[in-house]
Write an enzyme that holds these catalytic residues in place. Structure first.
Site, PDB file in Angstrom:
ATOM      1  CG  MET A   4      -1.913  -1.186   1.157  1.00 25.83           C
ATOM      2  SD  MET A   4      -3.416  -0.937   2.095  1.00 25.83           S
ATOM      3  CE  MET A   4      -2.759  -0.690   3.727  1.00 25.83           C
ATOM      4  N   GLY A   5       2.172   1.097  -0.355  1.00 24.10           N
ATOM      5  CA  GLY A   5       3.065   2.245  -0.431  1.00 24.10           C
ATOM      6  C   GLY A   5       3.537   2.698   0.934  1.00 24.10           C
ATOM      7  CG  ASN A   6       4.194   5.559   4.426  1.00 24.82           C
ATOM      8  OD1 ASN A   6       5.140   6.318   4.236  1.00 24.82           O
ATOM      9  ND2 ASN A   6       3.644   5.382   5.605  1.00 24.82           N
ATOM     10  CG  HIS A  32       7.103  -2.085   2.219  1.00 23.73           C
ATOM     11  ND1 HIS A  32       6.943  -1.023   3.076  1.00 23.73           N
ATOM     12  CD2 HIS A  32       5.900  -2.701   2.156  1.00 23.73           C
ATOM     13  CE1 HIS A  32       5.689  -0.985   3.494  1.00 23.73           C
ATOM     14  NE2 HIS A  32       5.036  -1.993   2.964  1.00 23.73           N
ATOM     15  CD  GLN A  65      -6.072  -3.761   2.832  1.00 23.36           C
ATOM     16  OE1 GLN A  65      -5.956  -4.169   1.682  1.00 23.36           O
ATOM     17  NE2 GLN A  65      -5.088  -3.914   3.706  1.00 23.36           N
ATOM     18  CE  LYS A  84       7.939 -16.076   8.853  1.00 22.50           C
ATOM     19  NZ  LYS A  84       8.438 -17.327   9.432  1.00 22.50           N
ATOM     20  CD  GLN A  93      -1.930  -8.841   4.400  1.00 26.73           C
ATOM     21  OE1 GLN A  93      -2.765  -7.965   4.493  1.00 26.73           O
ATOM     22  NE2 GLN A  93      -0.676  -8.580   4.054  1.00 26.73           N
ATOM     23  CB  SER A 152       4.377  -0.995  11.050  1.00 26.67           C
ATOM     24  OG  SER A 152       3.090  -0.479  10.772  1.00 26.67           O
ATOM     25  NE  ARG A 198      -2.653   1.402  10.104  1.00 23.29           N
ATOM     26  CZ  ARG A 198      -3.022   0.409   9.291  1.00 23.29           C
ATOM     27  NH1 ARG A 198      -2.393  -0.756   9.337  1.00 23.29           N
ATOM     28  NH2 ARG A 198      -4.012   0.570   8.422  1.00 23.29           N
TER      29      ARG A 198
HETATM   30  O1  PAF Z   1      -0.126  -5.847   3.533  1.00 20.49           O
HETATM   31  C1  PAF Z   1      -0.541  -4.916   2.816  1.00 20.49           C
HETATM   32  O2  PAF Z   1       0.138  -3.903   2.575  1.00 20.49           O
HETATM   33  C2  PAF Z   1      -1.937  -5.008   2.213  1.00 20.49           C
HETATM   34  O3  PAF Z   1      -2.821  -5.641   3.078  1.00 20.49           O
HETATM   35  C3  PAF Z   1      -1.946  -5.671   0.831  1.00 20.49           C
HETATM   36  C4  PAF Z   1      -1.495  -7.118   0.895  1.00 20.49           C
HETATM   37  C5  PAF Z   1      -1.047  -4.891  -0.126  1.00 20.49           C
HETATM   38  C6  PAF Z   1      -3.369  -5.673   0.247  1.00 20.49           C
HETATM   39  O4  PAF Z   1      -3.867  -4.377   0.106  1.00 20.49           O
END
Ligand code: PAF
Length: 278
Positions: A26-28, A33, A57, A144, A149, A181, A183
């Site tokens: 979702m970027g940021n 990542h 979501q 993880k 998820q 994260s 957040r």
């Molecule tokens: O983990 C995330 O960033 C999101 O839940 C995902 C898997 C990109 C789905 O929008």
């Protein structure tokens, strides 16, 4: 690196790429990542990253509107990490009409995170299936840190027979233990100093279980009160089986301790795997 905004351009670009590995985001972007990309790159000749903040979501009182959108800096980092294709659609591109067909995950969607975020995993599974259909990767990487998820998506792929391998990647942490994260950016300086306690509590639970403790309820309550004593509002500290996040039965040894708690206005989640001795 190609930055692509539309579904038609994406399909055209990837027609020549049968060896795609996919990292949905979702970027940021942060170092966690970038680590997913490190895991992805050796697994295929074309690494595709999507950047899409998926409204489906987020709950009505969650941070969809204030979720940071940082496309330019994200793309600079992705280029440096050696990504081949970035797919950064806007909402109309992914949801040109109301999304009335959705993926309804198993009972797993109603426990732990799902109990506190109704509809969250439906939204995740729906967008990830859609992104899979657009990118058509043979493998996809999920951190993880979002343990539940990862399991929801692993089970979705298995049950719907999608020809995609779901590859889990370890959580990346700051030197003081806080799981990276997006957040974390919401934390005040004081909260940021306090935040590593979540991981400490998980480590202490891990030590207890690895040392032979099997009174999981006591471990959970202990963890919750350690957090509450320091001003957190814990949603759960839970000892579960790694395979399906159900409470452990006698003899189960592959366990995971999961926690979610609010620190000020920020909700943090984390988890730690542990092998219980027989
Ligand atoms: O983990 C995330 O960033 C999101 O839940 C995902 C898997 C990109 C789905 O929008």
């Amino acid at each position: 690196m190609d930055i692509i905004y539309s579904v038609s351009e994406l399909r055209e670009r990837l027609r020549r790429e049968p060896d795609n590995v996919f990292v949905p985001t979702m970027g940021n972007l942060h170092d966690g990542h970038i680590d997913l990309i490190r895991v992805a790159k050796p697994r295929g000749s074309c690494t595709v990253v999507s950047i899409f903040v998926n409204r489906l979501q987020f709950g009505p009182r969650e941070d969809y509107e204030r979720y940071p959108r940082t496309l330019e800096t994200d793309c600079a980092r992705l280029k440096q990490a050696g990504v081949d294709v970035v797919f950064a659609p806007d909402e109309r591109e992914i949801y040109p009409e109301p999304q009335t067909y959705v993926v309804e995950p198993s009972d797993l969607q109603h426990i732990l995170e799902g109990a506190h975020r109704p509809g969250h995993f439906r939204g995740v599974a729906t967008v990830v299936l859609k992104l899979f259909n657009l990118v058509m990767p043979h493998s996809a990487i999920f951190g993880k840190k979002d343990y539940q998820q990862y399991l929801v998506l692993r089970d979705m792929v298995r049950q719907l027979a999608l020809p995609i391998e779901i590859i889990p990647a370890d959580t990346v942490r700051a030197p003081d233990g806080l799981a990276l994260s997006s957040r974390n950016a919401y934390l005040s300086p004081d909260e940021r100093r306090e935040a590593p306690r979540l991981y400490q509590v998980l480590r202490e639970s891990q030590d207890d279980i690895a040392g032979g403790a099997r009174d999981f309820q006591r471990i959970e309550l202990n963890g919750m009160s350690k957090l509450a004593d320091e001003g957190w509002k814990p949603d759960y500290v839970a000892v579960r089986r790694q395979a399906d996040l159900q409470p452990p039965e006698p003899g189960d040894s592959a366990l995971v301790v999961l926690a979610a708690a609010r620190l000020g206005r920020t909700r943090l989640i984390d988890n730690i795997e542990v092998t219980a001795p027989h």
